[in-house]
Design a protein around this motif. Structure first.
Motif, mmCIF file in Angstrom:
data_model
loop_
_atom_site.group_PDB
_atom_site.id
_atom_site.type_symbol
_atom_site.label_atom_id
_atom_site.label_comp_id
_atom_site.label_asym_id
_atom_site.label_seq_id
_atom_site.Cartn_x
_atom_site.Cartn_y
_atom_site.Cartn_z
ATOM 1 N N VAL A 48 0.856 -1.190 0.000
ATOM 2 C CA VAL A 48 0.000 0.000 0.000
ATOM 3 C C VAL A 48 0.889 1.235 0.000
ATOM 4 O O VAL A 48 1.892 1.292 0.727
ATOM 5 N N SER A 49 0.518 2.230 -0.797
ATOM 6 C CA SER A 49 1.274 3.491 -0.821
ATOM 7 C C SER A 49 0.735 4.504 0.172
ATOM 8 O O SER A 49 1.490 5.310 0.720
ATOM 9 N N LEU A 50 -0.585 4.484 0.399
ATOM 10 C CA LEU A 50 -1.208 5.516 1.242
ATOM 11 C C LEU A 50 -2.546 5.015 1.757
ATOM 12 O O LEU A 50 -3.291 4.355 1.028
ATOM 13 N N PHE A 51 -2.835 5.331 3.025
ATOM 14 C CA PHE A 51 -4.176 5.150 3.581
ATOM 15 C C PHE A 51 -4.811 6.536 3.726
ATOM 16 O O PHE A 51 -4.238 7.412 4.393
ATOM 17 N N ALA A 52 -5.967 6.733 3.119
ATOM 18 C CA ALA A 52 -6.710 7.985 3.265
ATOM 19 C C ALA A 52 -7.985 7.696 4.049
ATOM 20 O O ALA A 52 -8.824 6.898 3.616
ATOM 21 N N ILE A 53 -8.118 8.306 5.232
ATOM 22 C CA ILE A 53 -9.291 8.089 6.090
ATOM 23 C C ILE A 53 -10.249 9.254 5.887
ATOM 24 O O ILE A 53 -10.065 10.346 6.444
#
Length: 607
Positions: free
Chosen positions: A132-137
């Motif tokens: 995964v490159s990024l988690f956006a919440i």
């Protein structure tokens, strides 16, 4: 760094420049930093993770609370030629397996999920395998117990930092006070995050509060000025939603109800019809809204007082997401305060009840304010401003003050004469000299205050009594059927020892809308043709109309009048992908319109 992304921004999203705060957030993300993003609805939060996702090697995981919200955002991304998918219970097993296969092959740039699915152990293991490159919440206020829409499932997202310590997390919300902001960052264990706290100001939204007298007629009067635009009316109860929807239908409005008492199938049908412009008016409880990614909502009405300023700000923010002028109108009855107090008295968690009560009092103070409403909102969120906005009811039509001592003495005396045992309407009946059976049976037609206020209307006196309550001269006893009782401060008024300035009651709903702050000079006839074309294309492609082009983009077309590909690309919101898909249809429509109207294809509008 972000300057290099401008061609990608134009090609995929149709914009030539970043909005405030976007470039800084994107830069921090590309450097591998956690971030906390606070931007108003319509301020461009989604782009903060969508654009860097296109340049990152692995997938960006977006946590979203509602299925409809996921679908809308994925539809919009696909319309821009971006590889995005979602996984939720609306998909078949075969569809989910297909998304998994694309994920495994590294074909996806963005994948939208609910927190419950993301946090399944097997799914977390799958993500560890593919990377995964990024988690956006998204809607990150749901993680905080102090947030206005707390969801326990969100709290478990803290595990992401444990399982993926090197992957940056971006938390995004449009509404969070200081306590909520701190709680979000602590719950997610963000590591030295870049914090972007954008302005809460939505200058394109006009805020208006009307004292509630004849609510149905006030709503109808407001709707008559909206020219069939899309809007939401929020009510506090399912019963009121159903009742108001039926009343509006009887008046010829294409309205639909939405609340938790309807089946999932019914709610989905209403929401889908609204997104596709088949319904222009939704009457709903607060169950409706978070999942509505519809950019062309032009107004929001609150039929009753919301519970918090955060909720009010979030709900009104659903109007005008495209930056085009929008309105937020609220009907205010101080009796709402007593109803909220009774509701909170039943709350078992006293600490939470106290916080909720203080937040509700702030909402009530906003409704009763006689100063610029935008200043009240912005200062509540810690954004200090002193300059009035010029685009709210108190700025456009400042309350007229008058010497109200004599009227106050009449009203207070009447409350005293009836023994402080009756509510507002009975006191008003006595003041106006009513000869109702109840008045005569009680002998109140013999009181010295009977008929001393017959020159004023019932609604006029209602406003005066409410103001006396605001000033602390009267109290409505919510434990005893809201009877009016004199307060100690009333003595000096009754004796005439102090002056008292009151606001002239605003009983008549404004028939003429003041000049809008946001100027919009464009050809309405051409706009109507482009909107009809958009509706046709959206039905053909099975997407919501705003996924094709937003109202703001159609307005820009009406102003620029593009008649070839190059001039169409200069329109805000038109990128290469949408030009290829829809450009020819809109160029033809504009060219035909200009030919019919014998207008030149370029230059200022003269219509």
């Amino acid at each position: 760094m972000t300057a290099d992304l401008l061609p990608l921004l134009k090609q995929n999203f149709g914009f030539s420049e970043f909005r405030d705060g976007q470039a800084e957030v994107i830069s921090a993300t590309l450097q591998g930093r956690d971030s906390f993003v606070l931007m108003p609805t319509g301020g461009g939060k989604s782009l903060c993770y969508q654009l860097p996702a296109l340049t990152m090697p692995l997938v960006t995981i977006v946590v979203s609370p509602l299925m409809s919200l996921m679908k809308d955002q994925v539809d919009a991304l696909k319309a821009n030629g971006i590889a995005a998918e979602f996984i939720n219970s609306s998909l078949s097993r075969e569809d989910i397996l297909s998304v998994f296969a694309r994920l495994r092959r590294g074909e996806l740039k963005l994948l939208y999920l609910a927190p419950e699915r993301l946090l399944q152990p097997a799914f977390l293991t799958r993500l560890e395998d593919v990377g995964v490159s990024l988690f956006a919440i998204d809607e990150a206020h749901c993680i905080s117990q102090w947030g206005h829409d707390f969801r326990p499932d969100y709290m478990a997202l803290a595990i992401l930092k444990q399982r993926f310590p090197q992957v940056p997390i971006m938390a995004l919300t449009a509404t969070a006070d200081a306590a909520t902001r701190h709680d979000i960052m602590q719950q997610l264990t963000l590591q030295q995050p870049y914090v972007n706290q954008g302005s809460f100001d939505r200058p394109n939204i006009r805020y208006t509060v009307q004292e509630k007298f004849h609510p149905l007629e006030q709503v109808i009067s407001f709707l008559q000025r909206q020219e069939g635009a899309a809007g939401i009316i929020y009510c506090a109860s399912r019963r009121k939603v159903d009742e108001l929807t039926e009343q509006l239908k009887q008046r010829g409005y294409n309205a639909a109800a939405y609340h938790a008492g309807l089946s999932n199938e019914q709610r989905d049908k209403v929401q889908d019809a609204f997104k596709r412009d088949d319904h222009q008016l939704i009457v709903a409880t607060v169950a409706f809204g978070m999942g509505v990614n519809k950019s062309n909502i032009r107004f929001v009405i609150h039929y009753e007082l919301p519970r918090t300023i955060e909720a009010y700000y979030q709900e009104t923010g659903r109007a005008g997401r495209d930056g085009v002028a929008a309105e937020a109108m609220m009907l205010f009855d101080p009796a709402d305060i007593g109803r909220m107090k009774r509701w909170l008295d039943a709350e078992p968690n006293q600490q939470r009840a106290e916080v909720s009560w203080q937040r509700f009092l702030a909402m009530a103070a906003f409704a009763a304010a006689q100063t610029c409403r935008r200043l009240v909102l912005l200062n509540y969120f810690g954004e200090a401003r002193q300059q009035p906005c010029g685009n709210c009811d108190t700025c456009l039509q400042p309350p007229q003050q008058f010497d109200g001592l004599e009227l106050a003495q009449k009203a207070l005396s009447c409350v005293y004469r009836v023994g402080q045992r009756f509510g507002m309407h009975h006191v008003i009946d006595v003041l106006r000299g009513s000869q109702s059976q109840k008045i005569i049976e009680m002998g109140h037609d013999k009181l010295s205050t009977w008929g001393i206020g017959k020159e004023q209307t019932h609604d006029y006196w209602l406003s005066i009594l409410r103001q006396l309550i605001h000033f602390g001269l009267l109290q409505q006893d919510i434990t005893a059927h809201s009877v009016l009782k004199l307060q100690p401060a009333a003595r000096t008024v009754l004796r005439g020892e102090v002056s008292l300035s009151l606001a002239e009651p605003r009983i008549e709903t404004a028939k003429r809308e003041p000049e809008r702050l946001v100027k919009q000079n464009y050809d309405r006839a051409l706009f109507a043709k482009l909107r009809a074309l958009r509706k046709h294309i959206s039905a053909r492609d099975d997407v919501a109309p705003f996924v094709v082009f937003s109202d703001a983009t159609l307005i820009d077309m009406c102003q620029q009048l593009p008649t070839d590909n190059n001039s169409m690309l200069a329109v805000s919101g038109v990128g290469q992908t949408k030009l290829a898909r829809y450009g020819a249809d809109f160029i033809d429509e504009i060219s035909d319109y200009l030919a019919e109207d014998n207008q030149p294809p370029v230059g200022k509008l003269t219509r």
